[in-house]
Every structure is written in C-alpha cells, then in structure tokens.
Scaffold this active site. Structure first.
Site, mmCIF file in Angstrom:
data_model
loop_
_atom_site.group_PDB
_atom_site.id
_atom_site.type_symbol
_atom_site.label_atom_id
_atom_site.label_comp_id
_atom_site.label_asym_id
_atom_site.label_seq_id
_atom_site.Cartn_x
_atom_site.Cartn_y
_atom_site.Cartn_z
ATOM 1 C CB SER A 211 2.747 7.730 -9.083
ATOM 2 O OG SER A 211 3.822 7.342 -8.055
ATOM 3 C CG ASP A 466 9.178 5.565 -13.316
ATOM 4 O OD1 ASP A 466 9.734 5.756 -12.123
ATOM 5 O OD2 ASP A 466 7.817 5.687 -13.294
ATOM 6 C CG HIS A 512 7.597 8.491 -10.958
ATOM 7 N ND1 HIS A 512 6.991 7.116 -11.110
ATOM 8 C CD2 HIS A 512 6.947 9.083 -10.100
ATOM 9 C CE1 HIS A 512 6.240 7.056 -10.334
ATOM 10 N NE2 HIS A 512 5.843 8.071 -9.685
#
Ligand SMILES: *[C@@H]1O[C@H](CO)[C@@H](O)[C@H](O)[C@H]1NC(C)=O
Ligand SMILES: *[C@@H]1O[C@H](CO)[C@@H](O)[C@H](O)[C@H]1NC(C)=O
Ligand SMILES: *[C@@H]1O[C@H](CO)[C@@H](O)[C@H](O)[C@H]1NC(C)=O
Ligand SMILES: *[C@@H]1O[C@H](CO)[C@@H](O)[C@H](O)[C@H]1NC(C)=O
Ligand SMILES: *[C@@H]1O[C@H](CO)[C@@H](O)[C@H](O)[C@H]1NC(C)=O
Ligand SMILES: *[C@@H]1O[C@H](CO)[C@@H](O)[C@H](O)[C@H]1NC(C)=O
Ligand SMILES: *[C@@H]1O[C@H](CO)[C@@H](O)[C@H](O)[C@H]1NC(C)=O
Ligand SMILES: *[C@@H]1O[C@H](CO)[C@@H](O)[C@H](O)[C@H]1NC(C)=O
Ligand SMILES: [Ca+2]
Length: 596
Positions: A211, A466, A512
């Site tokens: 991320s 995601d 995610h």
C-alpha cells in the site's frame, strides 16, 4: 579498498577473527549481551558517514525482547527474539530537526548478513511491530522510521501544514522518499557494524511493504539504483495524484446518478458477481481467479431484482483494521445500520457499473481505472440518516482528506461536502496532485534501468480484488516500465526482458494487502521476501510465486493467467490469453501527456 588485493587481505583478516561459529570474537555471542546501550552506541554509523546527518549517540535505547510471537499475512507465524535498537538523528541544516529510527536486531546465531527496510500504510510511514518480524525471520536487521514527524505513531498529515498554513515541504520530501533512503543507508551500516561484517563482505539489503509501504518501496527503486538488492512490494499507492482522488470517484458517481445504495445492495451485487464468475477460471472454489474473464463475460444487469438482506448492526469497530494500521480518522468507527431488506435496483446496478467502468471526463475520455469486478465497493459506502430514514453521501476519508488538506491546504480532516463536484472536478484534482507533488509522491518513473543495471530484483504482488488500490494500477505500471525500457521489443520479448529483474503476480480474489473475507480460498503469498532473497542470493528466479492460507498454492506470473483444467479443475495452468490481457490495458486519453 575494493581492489582484489585488499579484498583478499580483508578475507584473510576476517578468517583470523572469525571463530568456528562464524562470529567474529568481539561480537557478543548472545543477543542478550549484544543488546546494550554501549554496544549499540559503538555500532552507530560513524560521524560523517551520511553527509548532513548527525546521529545523537545519547538517544540510543536498547530493549531485549525474547520469545515474542507474531503472525501476519506477510510472513509465516513465528516466535522470535530480538533487540530493539532505537536512536535519533537530525539533518544539521534544519534547526530543531529530529528523526527517529527503530531497528530490530536478530541474535548473532541467526544473523545472515541481511538488512530489511519496512514501510507504512495510509498516511503512516511505518507499520510498527506489524512489519518488522519479517526481517528477523530471514536473519536480518529490520528497520522503520518515524519520518521526522515527532513520534513513531505520528502520521504525515499531522505535520504537513505549518502553523502559518504553508506546506511543510521537508515533510513531503521525507514522506515521499528521503526518510526511507536514510533509514536504509543507516540501517545497512548499523547491521554491518553490529555484527562486524568485514567491508569485503556484502550485507544484502531488502525492502518489504504494501500500500503506502509499496509506494515507499518503489520510491527507492526508482531513485536509488543500488540501495536495495531486492524488494517485495505489494499493492503500491503509486500514481499518487490519481490514486488518492480516485477514492472519491464512487461518491461522485452516486451523486451524479443521484442514488446512494444501501451497502447491502452493493454487497449483494458483489456476492452475485463472485458466484457468476467463479467457474470462469475452470474451478468452482468461491474465488474469481479471472476477473478479466468476468469483465468480458458477466452482465451485471442479470442481478436486477435479486433480493438482499442484511441484519441491523450496532456499529463501533472500524474497517481500517487490516494491514497496515490506518488512523481512526481515516477509517472512523462505523455507525449503527438498520436492517436492510430489498431487491437490487436498476439504479444500484448503474452505480456499480459506472464505478467499474473507471472515471471518465465529460467528453467520455478515460481519466483513471477502477477496481476489478468481484472486488468490494468500499469507496461507495453510504451513511444512514436516522431522521430521514434514507441512505446518503459518506465521503471517503482518504480521498476527502487528500483534497481538503493536501490540495486545498486546509487544516481539516475531510471535505465538508461534494457540492458542485463533477467527474471533471476529479480530473482537475488528479492533475493538480500529480503536478504539485510530481517528483515526491507520484512514484511512477518507469525507467528502472539503474536498478536493473545494479542487479536488483523486485517481486510485485497485488490482490486482484483489491478494493482500495485497483489491481490495474499495478498492471499499468508494469506495462509502463515494459514499454519505456524496451520500446524496440514486441510484447512477448519485452515481457521476457522485464522478467530478468521485475515480476508481477496478481493474487486471485486477494483484497487490499491481504486475503479477502469474501473469497477466502484465494489466500495470500506469505513468503515473498524469502523468494526475493532466493532470487538475489541464489539466482533462483521464481517462475510462479508460492501462495499461502487458501486453496491456491501457486500464483501465475503476469501476463500469464490462471486456468484450471483436468477433472474437477484440479490442474493449474498459467495461460496466455490475449483477450484477457487486453482488458488490463488502459489508454488514459483524458491527459495531454502519457500517464505512466
Ligand atoms: C524462550 O524459549 C526458549 C525455547 O523454548 C526457552 O529455552 C527460553 O527459556 C525462553 N526464554 C524466555 C525468556 O522465556
Ligand atoms: C522500540 O523501542 C522504543 C524505545 O523503547 C519504543 O518506543 C518503540 O515502541 C519500540 N518499537 C518497536 C516497533 O518495537
Ligand atoms: C444494462 O442495462 C442498462 C440499463 O437498462 C443498459 O443501458 C445496458 O446496455 C445494459 N447492459 C448490458 C450489457 O446489457
Ligand atoms: C424482507 O422483506 C420481504 C418482502 O417485503 C418480507 O417478506 C420478509 O419477511 C422481510 N424479511 C425480514 C427479515 O424482514
Ligand atoms: C439527516 O437529514 C436531516 C434532514 O434532511 C438533516 O437535517 C441532518 O443533518 C441529516 N443528518 C446527518 C447526520 O446527515
Ligand atoms: C461545500 O464545501 C465548500 C468547500 O469545499 C464550501 O465553500 C461550501 O460553502 C459548502 N457548501 C455547502 C452547501 O455546504
Ligand atoms: C506470445 O507468447 C504466447 C505464448 O506464451 C503465444 O501464445 C503468443 O502467440 C505470443 N505472441 C506473439 C505476438 O508472438
Ligand atoms: C468431481 O466432483 C464431483 C462433485 O463434487 C465428485 O462427485 C467427483 O468424485 C469428483 N471427481 C474427482 C475425480 O475428484
Ligand atoms: Ca474459481
């Protein structure tokens, strides 16, 4: 110093000091004896080692931690012992500047001449103790930084605006790339000094992050060619100007179509999409391993009229609890929701389909890409108004704060409303962020030739479902690197050329930076850093990537796509499918220059 002669002398000298246990005699034999303030102080990078940086020896703290257990999606569950070495340094040119770094140090018996930097998430530049075990497990010193923001728990937004309302550019610089550069350079030297690794011997340097942490990783590979020998990078928040504003696209779709779907309605569309597309990959296992085939063959209109039902919730908690930790203000506690009972509407389908189509400007040109079908619609979350008993706008925290604070320079947590905000407004905000922070945050430089020439290797993973950073965002960067670095080669040849140092793996059904509760059998790759290490140190390039925790053991290397064949779909093949590949190709024609 680096001539063969001196290397030989150094090797001979080291063989003199190295005992039977391969540990120089003056390195303490146990973690406990190594974990003292005096020993750590003596191992600090020498004054002048990093130009412009002064380390404060008095700031050193050491904490011995034994038999602590950790588990994560990013490393196998483990019980480890380590010494937490923390110290502060300052940039001598900046009055009052203090940057704190933490390095977890493994026991002398497990150290393998390795250093690992770890990254943050959201607006946090580190993930605390959630990421550092990954280094100890591979015999490395593992580091994190506070970016100079005041404490290890202080996030970037807290220091971005100065008291006079102007941008604190040093904080942008540090968050963008500089803090991680310093963390890695100092950390590798600290590791060398702590274990008295002779200069002639290599201390391997690695990175792992997902991320924002993934963006931090790419920020280093793009700039500092020989800093890391290898990197395991997940779902990076690259193309930052677009990525942050894109969190608002779903809200503006709802506003434009004037329909705020009950969350249960969109959740039902997702579960029906999963059910309909599951088998397209050749195996009915609850996982849409081929969201590209879903895009090509599933008509979301078929969900019209299907009943949905969700019980009332009491609220509380937070949906930001995954890896890495996000601030409460970015994912506030959820409000109570009433029982939701209805049928999927044409308006709900239109919202879902328009979101999936990707952001287009008023002339129909593609501005940005969207989530894959079967991903959750997190950005589209709505809020229930108990006065009117209707669902209404709930502005995405990450998107709202990005625009309000970082573009409009207001010291506020989010936008007050989306009045007058159109698809063209979103495009303008994307361009503003891209332009304003181009060299610090955009993180899409597609020329990795320096990293390649230095022998670096990178494994890039992204959950195909995601719901925060679209999987296509990674595929587009992969393709940008391929096109820019190998313009003279055809598709297959340029992919093969990229394979020499950069490999991309999509995780079927992955969410995610971790597995997806809606498609649990998809699992998540847990040993990617170990695989990078094998590639760097033993030349073992991974044709496929090991996956964990679900029913899928192997991930296909992009652009090859998974397809199950054989009786009951028991045999995994990684196939070349042009029509599917084409769905991952984006022509961002809303811009006047290429969007890498
Ligand atoms: C840590 O675990 C090892 C192996 O189980 C054990 O011998 C040791 O006593 C433990 N140390 C502490 C401090 O609990
Ligand atoms: C490391 O030690 C410092 C100083 O005691 C402490 O503030 C910090 O929370 C520790 N960090 C981790 C990740 O263990
Ligand atoms: C889905 O329904 C909408 C609204 O009726 C229509 O415009 C659209 O063409 C349909 N899509 C498909 C793929 O059938
Ligand atoms: C949901 O609505 C349907 C149709 O109005 C009704 O038959 C059903 O009992 C409702 N279910 C619940 C749990 O309220
Ligand atoms: C709910 O709706 C009422 C009436 O439109 C409005 O006054 C109130 O501010 C709304 N509450 C929230 C939390 O948005
Ligand atoms: C909406 O927010 C803007 C700031 O972005 C503010 O200027 C405006 O007054 C607000 N409009 C309404 C209707 O609240
Ligand atoms: C690229 O390679 C695949 C097999 O991996 C093959 O099916 C395809 O035809 C090749 N494309 C071209 C243009 O050569
Ligand atoms: C294939 O799946 C069916 C239905 O689950 C089962 O009855 C059959 O035994 C399976 N065949 C094999 C070869 O596993
Ligand atoms: Ca499947």
């Amino acid at each position: 110093m680096h001539s063969p002669f001196w290397s030989l002398v150094a090797a001979v000298l080291s063989s003199v000091v190295v005992g039977a246990a391969c540990t120089p005699r003056d390195v303490p034999g146990t973690l406990e004896s190594l974990c003292t303030k005096a020993y750590a102080q003596a191992a600090l990078p020498a004054p002048g080692f990093y130009h412009g940086i002064a380390i404060n020896p008095a700031s050193v703290t050491t904490t011995l931690v034994t038999n602590a257990s950790f588990s994560s999606e990013w490393f196998p569950a483990n019980t480890i012992s380590y010494c937490n070495v923390t110290f502060a340094y300052s940039h001598v040119a900046i009055p009052g500047d203090v940057v704190q770094v933490t390095y977890w140090v493994p026991s002398p018996s497990t150290f393998k001449n390795r250093y690992v930097s770890t990254g943050g998430g959201g607006l946090a530049i580190n993930s605390g103790s959630r990421s550092l075990p990954t280094g100890i497990i591979v015999g490395a010193v593992a580091g994190l930084t506070d970016g100079g923001f005041g404490s290890f728990n202080t996030q970037w937004d807290a220091v971005f605006l100065q008291a006079d309302g102007k941008v604190n550019w040093q904080s942008v610089n540090m968050f963008g790339f500089q803090a991680h550069h310093e963390l890695a350079v100092l950390g590798k030297e600290l590791a060398r000094n702590l274990f008295k690794v002779p200069r002639a011997n290599k201390v391997y340097s690695y990175y792992q992050g997902c991320s924002e942490g993934g963006r931090e990783g790419w920020s280093q590979l793009q700039r500092f060619a020989d800093q890391f020998d290898g990197a395991a990078i997940g779902a990076p928040a690259i193309r930052y100007g677009q990525q942050q504003v894109n969190h608002l696209t779903s809200n503006v779709v709802e506003q434009t179509l004037n329909y705020y779907p009950p969350p249960c309605e969109l959740a039902k569309i997702v579960s029906l999409t999963i059910a309909a597309c599951d088998g397209l990959d050749g195996r009915v296992d609850g996982v849409v391993s081929r969201s590209d085939l879903c895009k090509l063959h599933f008509n979301i209109n078929t969900t019209l009229g299907t009943p949905y039902f969700c019980p009332a919730t009491t609220g509380g908690g937070s949906d930001g609890g995954g890896f890495p930790p996000l601030a409460k203000r970015q994912f506030p506690p959820m409000n109570p929701t009433p029982l939701q009972n209805g049928t999927i509407t044409a308006a709900g389908i239109a919202v879902a389909q328009t979101i999936l189509n990707g952001l287009r400007d008023s002339q129909g040109r593609l501005v940005y890409l969207s989530y894959q079908p079967a991903a959750g619609f997190s950005d589209a979350g709505t809020a229930y108004n108990t006065t009117t008993n209707t669902w209404g706008l709930s502005i995405s925290g990450l998107g709202g704060e990005w625009v309000r604070r970082f573009l409009q320079l207001k010291n506020e947590l989010t936008l007050p409303n989306l009045s007058g905000v159109t698809y063209d407004t979103l495009k303008a905000w994307m361009i503003q962020g891209q332009t304003t922070y181009a060299d610090m945050l955009q993180t899409t430089n597609p020329d990795l030739s320096g990293f390649q020439a230095a022998g670096g290797k990178v494994l890039h993973v992204h959950g195909e479902a995601d719901d925060s950073i679209p999987a296509g965002a990674s595929v587009h960067y992969y393709n940008a690197v391929r096109r820019v670095m190998f313009p003279q080669l055809g598709y297959n040849a340029s992919t093969a050329a990229l394979d020499a140092f950069y490999r991309l793996f999509l995780v079927p059904g992955g969410a995610h930076c971790g597995p997806n509760a809606a498609m649990p059998a998809g699992g998540w790759p847990q040993t990617t850093l170990q695989t990078v290490i094998d590639w760097v140190e033993r030349g073992a390039a991974p044709a496929t990537l090991a996956n964990s925790g679900g029913g899928i053991d192997t991930l296909c290397r992009f652009p090859l796509r998974p397809l199950w064949t054989g009786t009951n779909g028991t045999k995994l093949e990684c196939v070349y499918d042009q029509a599917s590949i084409d769905t991952w190709t984006y022509n961002f024609d809303a811009y006047s220059s290429p969007l890498y």
